[in-house]
Write a protein that holds these residues in place. Structure first.
Motif, PDB file in Angstrom:
ATOM      1  N   LYS A  54       0.837  -1.206   0.000  1.00 25.09           N
ATOM      2  CA  LYS A  54       0.000   0.000   0.000  1.00 25.09           C
ATOM      3  C   LYS A  54       0.870   1.254   0.000  1.00 25.09           C
ATOM      4  CE  LYS A  54      -3.762  -2.056   2.675  1.00 25.09           C
ATOM      5  NZ  LYS A  54      -4.464  -1.972   3.968  1.00 25.09           N
ATOM      6  N   LYS A  55       1.934   1.252   0.806  1.00 20.26           N
ATOM      7  CA  LYS A  55       2.844   2.399   0.852  1.00 20.26           C
ATOM      8  C   LYS A  55       3.505   2.625  -0.505  1.00 20.26           C
ATOM      9  CE  LYS A  55       4.259   2.081   5.711  1.00 20.26           C
ATOM     10  NZ  LYS A  55       5.401   1.811   6.605  1.00 20.26           N
ATOM     11  N   ILE A  56       3.906   1.534  -1.148  1.00 16.76           N
ATOM     12  CA  ILE A  56       4.539   1.631  -2.469  1.00 16.76           C
ATOM     13  C   ILE A  56       3.567   2.259  -3.470  1.00 16.76           C
ATOM     14  CG2 ILE A  56       5.376   0.302  -4.444  1.00 16.76           C
ATOM     15  CD1 ILE A  56       6.529  -1.731  -2.374  1.00 16.76           C
ATOM     16  N   ALA A  57       2.342   1.774  -3.493  1.00 14.75           N
ATOM     17  CA  ALA A  57       1.344   2.303  -4.435  1.00 14.75           C
ATOM     18  C   ALA A  57       1.113   3.787  -4.189  1.00 14.75           C
ATOM     19  CB  ALA A  57       0.042   1.518  -4.316  1.00 14.75           C
ATOM     20  N   ASP A  58       0.973   4.182  -2.929  1.00 15.80           N
ATOM     21  CA  ASP A  58       0.768   5.595  -2.616  1.00 15.80           C
ATOM     22  C   ASP A  58       1.982   6.435  -3.019  1.00 15.80           C
ATOM     23  OD1 ASP A  58      -1.751   5.052  -1.607  1.00 15.80           O
ATOM     24  OD2 ASP A  58      -1.110   5.080   0.495  1.00 15.80           O
ATOM     25  N   LEU A  59       3.166   5.939  -2.703  1.00 14.86           N
ATOM     26  CA  LEU A  59       4.388   6.681  -3.010  1.00 14.86           C
ATOM     27  C   LEU A  59       4.553   6.876  -4.518  1.00 14.86           C
ATOM     28  CD1 LEU A  59       7.041   7.908  -1.905  1.00 14.86           C
ATOM     29  CD2 LEU A  59       8.059   5.645  -2.158  1.00 14.86           C
ATOM     30  N   LEU A  60       4.226   5.870  -5.296  1.00 13.85           N
ATOM     31  CA  LEU A  60       4.401   5.929  -6.748  1.00 13.85           C
ATOM     32  C   LEU A  60       3.163   6.454  -7.479  1.00 13.85           C
ATOM     33  CD1 LEU A  60       6.353   2.588  -7.324  1.00 13.85           C
ATOM     34  CD2 LEU A  60       7.274   4.912  -7.227  1.00 13.85           C
ATOM     35  N   ASP A  61       2.164   6.881  -6.719  1.00 11.52           N
ATOM     36  CA  ASP A  61       0.923   7.413  -7.310  1.00 11.52           C
ATOM     37  C   ASP A  61       0.288   6.423  -8.274  1.00 11.52           C
ATOM     38  OD1 ASP A  61       1.034   9.929  -5.989  1.00 11.52           O
ATOM     39  OD2 ASP A  61       2.537  10.576  -7.428  1.00 11.52           O
ATOM     40  N   THR A  62       0.202   5.184  -7.854  1.00  6.98           N
ATOM     41  CA  THR A  62      -0.428   4.158  -8.660  1.00  6.98           C
ATOM     42  C   THR A  62      -1.346   3.348  -7.755  1.00  6.98           C
ATOM     43  OG1 THR A  62      -0.013   2.487 -10.352  1.00  6.98           O
ATOM     44  CG2 THR A  62       1.443   2.451  -8.420  1.00  6.98           C
ATOM     45  N   THR A  63      -1.818   2.225  -8.210  1.00  2.65           N
ATOM     46  CA  THR A  63      -2.709   1.403  -7.402  1.00  2.65           C
ATOM     47  C   THR A  63      -2.078   0.045  -7.132  1.00  2.65           C
ATOM     48  OG1 THR A  63      -3.824   0.415  -9.313  1.00  2.65           O
ATOM     49  CG2 THR A  63      -4.744   2.490  -8.447  1.00  2.65           C
ATOM     50  N   THR A  64      -2.520  -0.584  -6.070  1.00  2.00           N
ATOM     51  CA  THR A  64      -2.056  -1.941  -5.784  1.00  2.00           C
ATOM     52  C   THR A  64      -2.521  -2.878  -6.889  1.00  2.00           C
ATOM     53  OG1 THR A  64      -3.980  -2.334  -4.375  1.00  2.00           O
ATOM     54  CG2 THR A  64      -1.949  -1.629  -3.280  1.00  2.00           C
ATOM     55  N   ASP A  65      -3.707  -2.653  -7.423  1.00  2.00           N
ATOM     56  CA  ASP A  65      -4.205  -3.495  -8.513  1.00  2.00           C
ATOM     57  C   ASP A  65      -3.274  -3.434  -9.725  1.00  2.00           C
ATOM     58  OD1 ASP A  65      -6.349  -4.501  -7.159  1.00  2.00           O
ATOM     59  OD2 ASP A  65      -7.857  -3.292  -8.194  1.00  2.00           O
ATOM     60  N   PHE A  66      -2.796  -2.238 -10.059  1.00  2.00           N
ATOM     61  CA  PHE A  66      -1.873  -2.138 -11.190  1.00  2.00           C
ATOM     62  C   PHE A  66      -0.570  -2.870 -10.878  1.00  2.00           C
ATOM     63  CE2 PHE A  66       1.778  -0.253 -13.261  1.00  2.00           C
ATOM     64  CZ  PHE A  66       1.457  -0.507 -14.580  1.00  2.00           C
ATOM     65  N   LEU A  67      -0.011  -2.628  -9.713  1.00  2.00           N
ATOM     66  CA  LEU A  67       1.260  -3.261  -9.361  1.00  2.00           C
ATOM     67  C   LEU A  67       1.158  -4.782  -9.354  1.00  2.00           C
ATOM     68  CD1 LEU A  67       2.485  -0.885  -6.507  1.00  2.00           C
ATOM     69  CD2 LEU A  67       3.437  -1.086  -8.823  1.00  2.00           C
ATOM     70  N   LEU A  68       0.002  -5.295  -8.942  1.00  2.00           N
ATOM     71  CA  LEU A  68      -0.185  -6.742  -8.869  1.00  2.00           C
ATOM     72  C   LEU A  68      -0.647  -7.359 -10.186  1.00  2.00           C
ATOM     73  CD1 LEU A  68      -1.839  -6.920  -5.346  1.00  2.00           C
ATOM     74  CD2 LEU A  68       0.514  -7.560  -5.956  1.00  2.00           C
ATOM     75  N   GLY A  69      -0.857  -6.529 -11.202  1.00  2.00           N
ATOM     76  CA  GLY A  69      -1.247  -7.048 -12.505  1.00  2.00           C
ATOM     77  C   GLY A  69      -2.735  -7.273 -12.675  1.00  2.00           C
ATOM     78  N   ARG A  70      -3.531  -6.765 -11.740  1.00  2.00           N
ATOM     79  CA  ARG A  70      -4.981  -6.926 -11.838  1.00  2.00           C
ATOM     80  C   ARG A  70      -5.614  -5.845 -12.701  1.00  2.00           C
ATOM     81  NH1 ARG A  70      -7.665  -8.153  -6.203  1.00  2.00           N
ATOM     82  NH2 ARG A  70      -9.366  -7.991  -7.664  1.00  2.00           N
ATOM     83  N   ASP A  71      -4.866  -4.781 -12.967  1.00  2.00           N
ATOM     84  CA  ASP A  71      -5.338  -3.666 -13.777  1.00  2.00           C
ATOM     85  C   ASP A  71      -4.157  -3.236 -14.639  1.00  2.00           C
ATOM     86  OD1 ASP A  71      -6.300  -1.301 -14.845  1.00  2.00           O
ATOM     87  OD2 ASP A  71      -6.858  -0.425 -12.930  1.00  2.00           O
ATOM     88  N   ASN A  72      -4.375  -3.047 -15.912  1.00  2.00           N
ATOM     89  CA  ASN A  72      -3.273  -2.699 -16.804  1.00  2.00           C
ATOM     90  C   ASN A  72      -3.108  -1.205 -17.030  1.00  2.00           C
ATOM     91  OD1 ASN A  72      -2.258  -5.294 -17.253  1.00  2.00           O
ATOM     92  ND2 ASN A  72      -3.888  -5.698 -18.735  1.00  2.00           N
ATOM     93  N   THR A  73      -3.874  -0.381 -16.334  1.00  2.00           N
ATOM     94  CA  THR A  73      -3.790   1.060 -16.503  1.00  2.00           C
ATOM     95  C   THR A  73      -3.211   1.688 -15.248  1.00  2.00           C
ATOM     96  OG1 THR A  73      -5.767   0.983 -17.870  1.00  2.00           O
ATOM     97  CG2 THR A  73      -5.090   3.140 -17.069  1.00  2.00           C
ATOM     98  N   SER A  74      -2.068   2.300 -15.389  1.00  2.00           N
ATOM     99  CA  SER A  74      -1.439   2.972 -14.259  1.00  2.00           C
ATOM    100  C   SER A  74      -1.913   4.419 -14.192  1.00  2.00           C
ATOM    101  CB  SER A  74       0.080   2.952 -14.386  1.00  2.00           C
ATOM    102  OG  SER A  74       0.643   3.776 -13.390  1.00  2.00           O
ATOM    103  N   PRO A  75      -2.400   4.848 -13.031  1.00  2.00           N
ATOM    104  CA  PRO A  75      -2.829   6.242 -12.892  1.00  2.00           C
ATOM    105  C   PRO A  75      -1.683   7.163 -12.511  1.00  2.00           C
ATOM    106  CG  PRO A  75      -3.369   5.058 -10.910  1.00  2.00           C
ATOM    107  CD  PRO A  75      -2.761   4.056 -11.867  1.00  2.00           C
TER     108      PRO A  75
END
Length: 119
Positions: A54-75
């Motif tokens: 969760k910290k990684i996703a917040d720091l990189l301004d993305t989502t956990t779903d994107f990082l885990l491959g559940r969503d292919n669109t990075s915000p």
């Protein structure tokens, strides 16, 4: 780019294109982990805890779903950098910082809406 490590590295490197301080050491320090631990995340030899994810996703301004491959669109906010350049010559650094903060707030609101929809 299918695995967590590849996505993690790609998102950090997007940030690094705009600001050279986005090194593995910088991210590790922000997360409170050793650089070797963070490097293992990018290499895919170690997985972060849920809290660290969760910290990684917040720091990189993305989502956990994107990082885990559940969503292919990075915000990731760097995706808007080209659109934001219109009129850039007349904007001050403070204007850019304010625009970035407002966009960050929008992303947080969007995440909250998604979270509530999932409840």
């Amino acid at each position: 780019m299918h695995n967590f490590g590849d996505r993690l590295k790609a998102e950090r490197e997007k940030k690094k294109q705009d600001n050279t301080y986005w090194t593995q050491q910088y991210v590790a320090d922000k997360l409170g982990v050793a650089r070797s631990t963070y490097t293992a995340y990018e290499r895919g030899t170690k997985q972060p805890s849920l809290e660290t994810l969760k910290k990684i996703a917040d720091l990189l301004d993305t989502t956990t779903d994107f990082l885990l491959g559940r969503d292919n669109t990075s915000p990731n906010t760097s995706n808007i950098s080209y659109a934001a350049k219109d009129g850039a010559s007349s904007r001050t650094k403070e204007d850019d910082e304010e625009m970035t903060e407002k966009f960050r707030q929008f992303l947080e609101w969007q995440r909250e809406v998604k979270r509530r929809e999932g409840e």
